[in-house]
Structures are given as structure tokens and as C-alpha cells.
Design an enzyme around this catalytic site. Sequence first.
Site, PDB file in Angstrom:
ATOM      1  N   HIS A 283      41.765  33.667  37.876  1.00 36.05           N
ATOM      2  CA  HIS A 283      40.302  33.540  37.889  1.00 36.05           C
ATOM      3  C   HIS A 283      39.810  33.996  39.259  1.00 36.05           C
ATOM      4  O   HIS A 283      40.467  33.730  40.266  1.00 36.05           O
ATOM      5  CB  HIS A 283      39.873  32.078  37.714  1.00 36.05           C
ATOM      6  CG  HIS A 283      39.781  31.603  36.286  1.00 36.05           C
ATOM      7  ND1 HIS A 283      40.129  30.328  35.914  1.00 36.05           N
ATOM      8  CD2 HIS A 283      39.347  32.227  35.153  1.00 36.05           C
ATOM      9  CE1 HIS A 283      39.926  30.181  34.602  1.00 36.05           C
ATOM     10  NE2 HIS A 283      39.460  31.319  34.124  1.00 36.05           N
TER      11      HIS A 283
ATOM     12  N   CYS B  43      37.228  24.734  40.880  1.00 38.93           N
ATOM     13  CA  CYS B  43      37.381  24.723  39.418  1.00 38.93           C
ATOM     14  C   CYS B  43      36.832  23.443  38.805  1.00 38.93           C
ATOM     15  O   CYS B  43      36.400  23.426  37.660  1.00 38.93           O
ATOM     16  CB  CYS B  43      38.855  24.793  39.022  1.00 38.93           C
ATOM     17  SG  CYS B  43      39.703  26.238  39.604  1.00 38.93           S
TER      18      CYS B  43
HETATM   19  N1  ARG Z   1      44.228  25.201  33.148  1.00 34.73           N
HETATM   20  C1  ARG Z   1      42.967  25.824  33.338  1.00 34.73           C
HETATM   21  C2  ARG Z   1      43.038  27.243  32.773  1.00 34.73           C
HETATM   22  O1  ARG Z   1      44.031  27.878  32.936  1.00 34.73           O
HETATM   23  C3  ARG Z   1      42.593  25.863  34.775  1.00 34.73           C
HETATM   24  C4  ARG Z   1      41.224  26.394  34.993  1.00 34.73           C
HETATM   25  C5  ARG Z   1      40.895  26.543  36.427  1.00 34.73           C
HETATM   26  N2  ARG Z   1      39.541  26.874  36.588  1.00 34.73           N
HETATM   27  C6  ARG Z   1      39.075  27.777  37.422  1.00 34.73           C
HETATM   28  N3  ARG Z   1      37.802  27.923  37.527  1.00 34.73           N
HETATM   29  N4  ARG Z   1      39.865  28.572  38.130  1.00 34.73           N
HETATM   30  O2  ARG Z   1      42.128  27.699  32.187  1.00 34.73           O
END
Ligand code: ARG
Length: 704
Positions: free
Chosen positions: A168, A264
Site C-alpha cells: 500500500h 493504517c
Molecule cells: N491486513 C491488511 C491488508 O493486507 C492490512 C492493511 C493495512 N492498511 C494499510 N492502509 N496499509 O489489507
Amino acid sequence: MNDSIRFLMCAPDHYDVDYVINPWMEGNIHKSSRDRAVEQWHKLYHVLKENALVDLVKPEKGWPDMVFTANAGLVLGKTVVLSRFLHKERQGEEPYFKEWFESQGYTVHELPKDLPFEGAGDALLDREGRWLWAGYGFRSELDAHPYLAKWLDIEVISLQLVDERFYHLDTCFCPLNGGYLLYYPPAFDFYSNRIIEMRVPAEKRIAIAEADAVNFACNAVNIDSIVVMNKASEELKKRLSAVGFEVIETALTEFLKAGGAAKCLTLRVTEPVREEAKAYVPVESRIMRMEGHLLDSGLINRALDTIVEGGGSFQVLNFNLGEQRQSTSSADVKVSAPSHEVMEEIMTLLIDLGAVAPPQEVCDTNLEPVIQDGVAPDDFYVTTIYPTEVRVDCQWIKVQNQRMDGAVAVTRTPEGPVAKCKLLRDLKVGESVIVGVDGIRTVRKTESREQRNSQEFSFMSGSVSSERRVELVVEQVAWELRQIRDRGGKVVVTAGPVVIHTGGGEHLTHLIREGYVQGLLGGNAIAVHDIEQSMMGTSLGVDMKRGVAVRGGHRHHLKIINMIRRCGSIAAAVEQGILTNGVMYECVKNNVPFSLAGSIRDDGPLPDTQMDLIKAQEEYSRLIVGADMILMLSSMLHSIGVGNMTPAGVKMVCVDINPAVVTKLSDRGSVESIGVVTDVGLFLSLLVKQLDQLTSPYPISQAV
Ligand code: ARG
């Protein structure tokens, strides 16, 4: 406390690592401690509450990642673009977040189905509100970016993520107040890094090291001058404090196991709209058509990889699978790229693979006039070895004199337009040149599965052979040579002096005498050493029989040069009976044309050596016209020179002891080229032996 800033969070009531959708989750299923997670989450909640407002959305059972509210959507003003999760594991969160946004009076936009976009996890506003940074590559599609620009009316800058640990954008990129940027450059491709550097001045870029990046230091929440994160090195804290930021560390290790941290776990839901920022997305899309044995040949995979590796994204619009083994398939592929520049690069590569912009889209190619002799207009299309056609006056015409690294010059004649590959230096005012990538197609033969397999077998699809395979290759080459000779075809040899040093001279001589060679290309040295060997028995002063240097031998080649200079030419030396054997002698005797291209290191040179390199290139290209095969024998310089002027379809066999040279030549990607890594003297002796065997009416074993 800044009450103009509001965050959305979601308590970790149902949080756990239940599945693996990013590398951090691997090996961590059910490994996070519930109690510790709750405690860590509350600490973060309190830190934020001391500095801003925090809203909560109700956690839902069965959706463990709902704590990561950054992925709820992307907010600007009173507008939200709701997330479309890539993985089904998270798609169930969408309706709950939607409900929350609607209950708060936001206008909610939803992207088309199958167009993933993961909200503020992959889209971050510049803190001055000037533009939106949007990531793609893992969770969000580039094609979602134009929607963001339209709905939020803001300029979108697309950044490609390339390290799956930083899947991300908010895991490796954090815009800070005052135009600062905390980020981890290796998480982005080269082009994205350039864009970042163009937008953010060096003194505002805070590039972090890997050690901080894997602690999720970029996954930070910035409120005015504080930056809240899981953990930062002393060095990073110092650097941030030097520019006025205070780091607040709050451990979030339990959430790291799911691939998330401070940022996050929050979504900033107050993002003021700046009037100056206006929609602009450089994302471009176009449709390309591919035809052929797309699956069998792996062509479609190669094309799609090319798009993604080039920084673009794709959508396969139509795929018509050929039903019979012999029928071809076709596909329309929508290609999107973050900028025009990237689009042109991807297009060029796709054209090499045989893709075409559907003709209805392009009626006339972009032509630009040459306004200075020897100089092409910017943006000129660079030619390849593949047969090419261009659209002029709404029709496809074939490009003549195909070769790589040229430009396509178009002239109008009473018989219609003519297109030719030309070197830059040969362009003339009055001609036009094809620019851009529209209306250009390379014509690839669509081979059937059988043809392709047999060809790949015989020519090993451009692969580099090891010693053990040399004999096999020799058999194939001998067979081809024999066929070409018998049907009156043309074989051109490029050879370096190593051919002589390794004792290959006598074998090459034999090939010429037996009519297997119709042209010889080399430099000054091959001729000098060949003549030295035939007249003095040494090659660069080394006795060829005994393999030892002879006294005063280093002067031999100069004596030779002098002798030939006295005669006036190699041919004259043959006529005068001075040169009586060897490679050059056989060329003269058998009327095999040769061209010797000079170089800066040449001794002499021989009177035959062409020291005007432009003329030498012209001679070379004249001699390879119509060649069926080019045998490249241990001369990097001349072989690559020849490779550059040879169109696809000519078989090239490159023999060199240095794998790098061989790879370089077989990398042209044409099936017809093959590389053999071996001693050239050995190769030639095996080849001659094999040819004699083919020629003799009886197999060698039975011959007496
Ligand atoms: N386990 C979640 C996923 O993989 C973690 C999300 C993390 N969020 C972020 N904004 N980076 O989607």
C-alpha cells in the site's frame, strides 16, 4: 489539540491474523496477542485523541482487518471514494464503511466492479492539498485513478509500487506538513522516483533506510508538528526534529503482523478542499490488438508482463481464443499508463511484439518533416529488426531496407508513398519521418505450433549453448550451410583475428574454397594475421605449429603490412604470386567479396582497409544484402556492427568464447539467432569435419 482534524478508527474487537493477503501476514496466522493488540490500539487512540478528534466505526465480526480504517475509502471535503478491495477477504467491509460515510453525510462514489482501489491506504493527499499521490501495482489499479481525479476534482499523481512488502502506498510514503515527504524510495520504480523528485524539492524529501521502513516508519499519522509512528531510529528522529517534527512512538507490533501500523489504523475524515487544486490526471489509455498463437507462444503473457514491468496496467477487453490447434487467437488489450512518456515506451515494446493499434483508430501516421539534414524530428520512431509497416495516407505500406536503430523516412513519389529505414545521418530535408507510435506495426510470421517447435529445435531459440551442445549445433549449422550452398544462397562470415590465433584459419580457408562463403567481413587484423600466417607461419609473432613466440616475431605483422602496401592491395599481392594461400588468398581466388573496416588501433593499415567508417558501414551493409545466414566468428566489434544492420529472418550464428558477446547477439530476440560459446578454432574444425562427412557419399565410418 487541533479540533479541525478528525480521524476514523475501529476498535480491534475482532482483530486477528486470519488469512494471508500480504507478506507480513505469512507465518503470523493467529500469532498476534489479542490483549496486546487491544492495549496497543488504545494507546494509539489516546495519543490521537490528545491531539485531534477521533470517531469510531463499529467493528464487525468476521472482518478482522476492519481495524485498518485507512482502507475504508478516500475522503476529500464531503466526498468519499469507497474502497473496492482486491481480496475477497476484505470485500465484506465495504458495506459497513459505506453505511458509516452515508450516516455522516458524505457523498459516496463507488468504482465499477473489478476495479480495485483501497482507499487512503493507496491514496495520500499532499498536506498542502495541492494534489493527490496515488499508488498502484499491488492493491489498486491504475485505471481507478482517473475516477479519483473526476470525483474529487484534484490532480492525481500515479506512483508505481514495486516491493511487495510495501503493498500500500501508505506503507512507504507519508506526506507531512509544510510540503515535507517521508518515504522509502526503493519501494517505487525508477520513473515514480523521478516524479517524486520533480514534485518535492530535495530539502523536503526525507528518504528513510530499510531498517526504518520495515518498522513501518512511513506508516505515520501527522498532526501539525507531531508524527505518530510505531518506531523510529534515533537517526530518523533527529532528522525529523531538525525540520521541526516531533516523533511520538507508540508500539503497534501486533498490527505489524497483519501488515499495518499507525496510519493504517486511522482514516483522516476531514480533508479540506483547496480551490486551486483542479482535476488533472495524466493517466492515458489506449487499446492495442494482438493476433497469433497468443497462448501457445506465450505472446500474450509477454505482452501483459511488458505492460506491467513498463509501469502500466492493462485490461483484456476481448479475447477470442482460436478453437483449433492451428487457428490463431486475437485479443484487444486496454493499456493504461501514468503518463504519455511511459505510454510511448510501452507502446514501442508492444509494437515489437506485434501488437497494433486497431486501424480504425489510426488513419494517418504522424509524420514530421526533416528540417535539418542528418537529424530526425524529436520523438522519431526507432526501428527494429522486424519487418515493419506504417500507415501513410490511410494505408499500410511496407518499410524497405529494414534494420534496427534507424528512422522510417517517407517520401511521396508519383507511384505513391515510399517508406525506408534510414540511418539518422542519411536523412534529408524534404523527407518526412514517422514519429510517435501510431500506425506502426511489425509483421511477425504466425508460425504453427509444429513449425515453431521444429524451428526452435533446430535453432534452439536464441539460446546460448554449452560445450556439450556444440557438436549438435555444428551438425545443424553444417546442414544449413550445405543447403544454402546447394541452392545458390548466400552466407556471410564476420571474423576476428582470433580465428587465426586459434588455428581456425585453415578451416575457414577450406570453407571459402568449397564455396560455403559468399562474403567476408572483418577488420584490418584478420587480414594481417592471416597473411602473416600464410607467409611467415606465425600469427602475431607466435609460431602456429609450435605455439611459441618466435624471436623478433612481433615485427612480422608490420613486415606483412609493408609488403602488401608495396603491392597496392591484397588482390595485387595474389596476382603477383606473393600471397599464395590463406583466407584472404581464397577470397581473391574465388571472387568472394570482402570488406575490412578500420579502427583506431589498426597498424598500417592494409591498403584494403577502409578507414572511413561511414564508408565501411556502407560496404558492410551492401555485402549482407540477401544473406541467408551470417556466421559470426569471434569478433565482438564486427559481429555487433553486422547484427545492427541485419533484419529479422537472417539466421545468425555467433561463435565466441566470451558468453557476453554471444548473449548480446542472441538477445536480439529473433528465433533465428543462435549463440555458441566455444573456441572458434575448435568450432571451425568440427564444422569442416562435419561438412566433409555430409559431402562424402558414404558416412565417415565406412569411408576408408
Ligand atoms: N491486513 C491488511 C491488508 O493486507 C492490512 C492493511 C493495512 N492498511 C494499510 N492502509 N496499509 O489489507
